[in-house]
Each structure stands twice: as structure tokens, then as C-alpha cells.
Design an enzyme around this catalytic site. Sequence first.
Site, PDB file in Angstrom:
ATOM      1  N   ASN A  13       0.865  -1.178   0.000  1.00 33.36           N
ATOM      2  CA  ASN A  13       0.000   0.000   0.000  1.00 33.36           C
ATOM      3  C   ASN A  13       0.904   1.231   0.000  1.00 33.36           C
ATOM      4  O   ASN A  13       1.447   1.605   1.027  1.00 33.36           O
ATOM      5  CB  ASN A  13      -0.892  -0.027   1.256  1.00 33.36           C
ATOM      6  CG  ASN A  13      -1.670   1.263   1.432  1.00 33.36           C
ATOM      7  OD1 ASN A  13      -1.815   2.044   0.492  1.00 33.36           O
ATOM      8  ND2 ASN A  13      -2.169   1.505   2.634  1.00 33.36           N
ATOM      9  N   LYS A  15       0.240   4.285  -0.294  1.00 27.91           N
ATOM     10  CA  LYS A  15      -0.364   5.520   0.211  1.00 27.91           C
ATOM     11  C   LYS A  15      -0.097   6.667  -0.781  1.00 27.91           C
ATOM     12  O   LYS A  15      -0.052   6.424  -1.981  1.00 27.91           O
ATOM     13  CB  LYS A  15       0.153   5.841   1.616  1.00 27.91           C
ATOM     14  CG  LYS A  15       0.061   4.636   2.534  1.00 27.91           C
ATOM     15  CD  LYS A  15       0.259   4.953   3.961  1.00 27.91           C
ATOM     16  CE  LYS A  15       0.217   3.683   4.770  1.00 27.91           C
ATOM     17  NZ  LYS A  15       0.325   3.935   6.189  1.00 27.91           N
ATOM     18  N   HIS A 100      -9.315   1.494   5.439  1.00 21.06           N
ATOM     19  CA  HIS A 100      -7.994   1.694   6.041  1.00 21.06           C
ATOM     20  C   HIS A 100      -8.135   2.676   7.205  1.00 21.06           C
ATOM     21  O   HIS A 100      -8.942   3.608   7.140  1.00 21.06           O
ATOM     22  CB  HIS A 100      -7.015   2.222   4.987  1.00 21.06           C
ATOM     23  CG  HIS A 100      -5.592   2.210   5.458  1.00 21.06           C
ATOM     24  ND1 HIS A 100      -5.087   3.170   6.303  1.00 21.06           N
ATOM     25  CD2 HIS A 100      -4.577   1.336   5.227  1.00 21.06           C
ATOM     26  CE1 HIS A 100      -3.809   2.886   6.563  1.00 21.06           C
ATOM     27  NE2 HIS A 100      -3.482   1.780   5.922  1.00 21.06           N
ATOM     28  N   GLU A 102      -6.500   5.109   8.091  1.00 23.92           N
ATOM     29  CA  GLU A 102      -6.327   6.531   7.734  1.00 23.92           C
ATOM     30  C   GLU A 102      -7.602   7.088   7.102  1.00 23.92           C
ATOM     31  O   GLU A 102      -7.926   8.267   7.277  1.00 23.92           O
ATOM     32  CB  GLU A 102      -5.111   6.679   6.808  1.00 23.92           C
ATOM     33  CG  GLU A 102      -3.809   6.448   7.582  1.00 23.92           C
ATOM     34  CD  GLU A 102      -2.663   5.894   6.772  1.00 23.92           C
ATOM     35  OE1 GLU A 102      -2.711   5.956   5.522  1.00 23.92           O
ATOM     36  OE2 GLU A 102      -1.711   5.390   7.386  1.00 23.92           O
ATOM     37  N   GLU A 172      -5.060  -4.489  11.198  1.00 22.08           N
ATOM     38  CA  GLU A 172      -4.016  -3.480  11.287  1.00 22.08           C
ATOM     39  C   GLU A 172      -4.200  -2.678  12.573  1.00 22.08           C
ATOM     40  O   GLU A 172      -4.983  -1.704  12.598  1.00 22.08           O
ATOM     41  CB  GLU A 172      -4.096  -2.527  10.092  1.00 22.08           C
ATOM     42  CG  GLU A 172      -3.890  -3.205   8.756  1.00 22.08           C
ATOM     43  CD  GLU A 172      -3.344  -2.221   7.734  1.00 22.08           C
ATOM     44  OE1 GLU A 172      -2.237  -2.454   7.258  1.00 22.08           O
ATOM     45  OE2 GLU A 172      -4.005  -1.217   7.459  1.00 22.08           O
ATOM     46  N   GLY A 178       2.820   2.550  10.481  1.00 21.74           N
ATOM     47  CA  GLY A 178       3.766   3.625  10.201  1.00 21.74           C
ATOM     48  C   GLY A 178       4.524   4.117  11.422  1.00 21.74           C
ATOM     49  O   GLY A 178       5.144   5.172  11.376  1.00 21.74           O
ATOM     50  N   SER A 217       3.773  -1.906  10.310  1.00 21.45           N
ATOM     51  CA  SER A 217       5.233  -1.914  10.369  1.00 21.45           C
ATOM     52  C   SER A 217       5.844  -3.285  10.056  1.00 21.45           C
ATOM     53  O   SER A 217       6.823  -3.699  10.679  1.00 21.45           O
ATOM     54  CB  SER A 217       5.716  -1.397  11.726  1.00 21.45           C
ATOM     55  OG  SER A 217       5.281  -0.058  11.920  1.00 21.45           O
TER      56      SER A 217
END
Length: 256
Positions: A13, A15, A100, A102, A172, A178, A217
Site C-alpha cells: 500500500n 499511500k 484503512h 487513515e 491493522e 507507520g 510496520s
Amino acid sequence: MASDQRTPLIAGNWKMHGALAESRELVASIAAGVAGATGVRVLLCPPYVYLTSVAEWIAGSEIALGAQDLSEQTGTGAYTGEIAGGMLTDVGCSYVIVGHSERRSIYGETDSQVAAKFQAAQSQGLTPILCVGETLEQREAGQTQDVVAGQVQAVLDAAGIEAFAQAVIAYEPVWAIGTGLTATPAQAQEVHALIRGMIAALDGTIAADLSVLYGGSVKGANAGELLAMDDIDGGLVGGASLSADEFLAICRAASS
Ligand code: PEP
């Protein structure tokens, strides 16, 4: 014993990263590195505007193409800035990420919107990768299982169990995305087992075939121990998918 449909899936991904020229180099290196690899499925999810280019660069390889999001609207219409699932299949996507963290935290996507996107994806022949996961505060408050179960249940309620025969779930933990922090294999396995158990309670065959990815990560150094867990069937990889060496190291860990 995991079913064949659960051959490890490593999904990158990107991003909102990468210019066209560097994306081309990245894809060329990844494609060369995974050529002929067995025992692993590789998926790249670049930004929308690079999908067509990446589709050309991976043509003839075993690498699949996916998008990072889609509109919950099906068909066409006056939805400025939105991208429909049919447009994604049109340019060669077979997967799309939905929900996701985010998207949920920055853009306020709700469980019901995520469920609508999941269904919109399937209606256009795309396999949705449904992301679920708890924040650090929720983990520390002992709410991990309730939060993740609630996110999965929202989609089950809207789409039904049969929909999960053609879907992927990605666990996740938000605190691991991240941040360089990774769930321990045991922490991840516990949640993956919860997810598979929810599906198994409704349909054992669908549960046995369901790929449940871990994201947060993942890198070459920790992929092996995570992927060794019974219910972890691959990885959704953010930062490390921007380095061909790291991404390929994860793919190697998955295929061994
Ligand atoms: C992600 O983007 O879904 C992700 C898990 O990112 P990272 O690998 O950088 O933690």
C-alpha cells in the site's frame, strides 16, 4: 492446515507516495525480484493516478493490481473527485482496500460507509481488503476484541457471510501503522483467530479459505515470525512497500 486459497498474499500500500519515475523503478525491481517466485501472491496498490502505468509495467507478470480506496457509489454520476469500482476494474484492478484506518480517522469513514464500499467493490468484481484494528487507547482499555469484532460485524450485517467468500480481511492495529511498532506474533495471532472465529461461527468453509492479513510496520526482519502464525495469511505493507529490497525480503519470508 491452511487452504490453497490462503497462499500468503503480500500487498503493498503505497499511500500518497512516489513520483512516476521512481514508481517505475520500484515496480521494475519488484517484478524482477518476484519473477518465478512460488508460494506467494503479490499485490501492488499505488495511488489512483498511477494505476494505468503500473498495470502496463506488471503486464505479463503474476503481480496483481489494487487500489487504495473507492467510492461507495456504484455506476457513474455527479460525484466530483470520486472513483467508482467499475473504473478500477476497467484499468486492471482486481483488489481494493476499504476502511484503512487513515480513511476512518482522517476522512471520518464510518463502519456503515466502509460496509457500503465493501459491497460496491464486490458489485464491480473487485475483491475488497477490509481493514480493521484498534487504537492504542482502545488496546490499553482492553477493548481490542470488541472494536475489531464490531468493525467486522458491521460488514457482516450489511453484506452477509457469503460475501466473505470473495474478500480479504486485514488486521491493522492503528498503533502499529507507520510507527515502527509491530504487534507481537502472539498479539496478532490472537486477533486473527478472533476474526476467523467470527466467520467460522457462520460458515466453516468460508472461514477456512479466508485470507487474513496483518498490517503494521511489517518489514523483512519481522515478516517471518508473523507469517509463521496459524491465522496470519500475509501482510498489508505500507512503508516497506516503497523499498524494493524490503518488500522483496517480505515476499521471500512469505514464500519460504
Ligand atoms: C498500511 O499502510 O496499511 C501499513 C500497515 O503501513 P506500515 O507498513 O507503514 O505500518
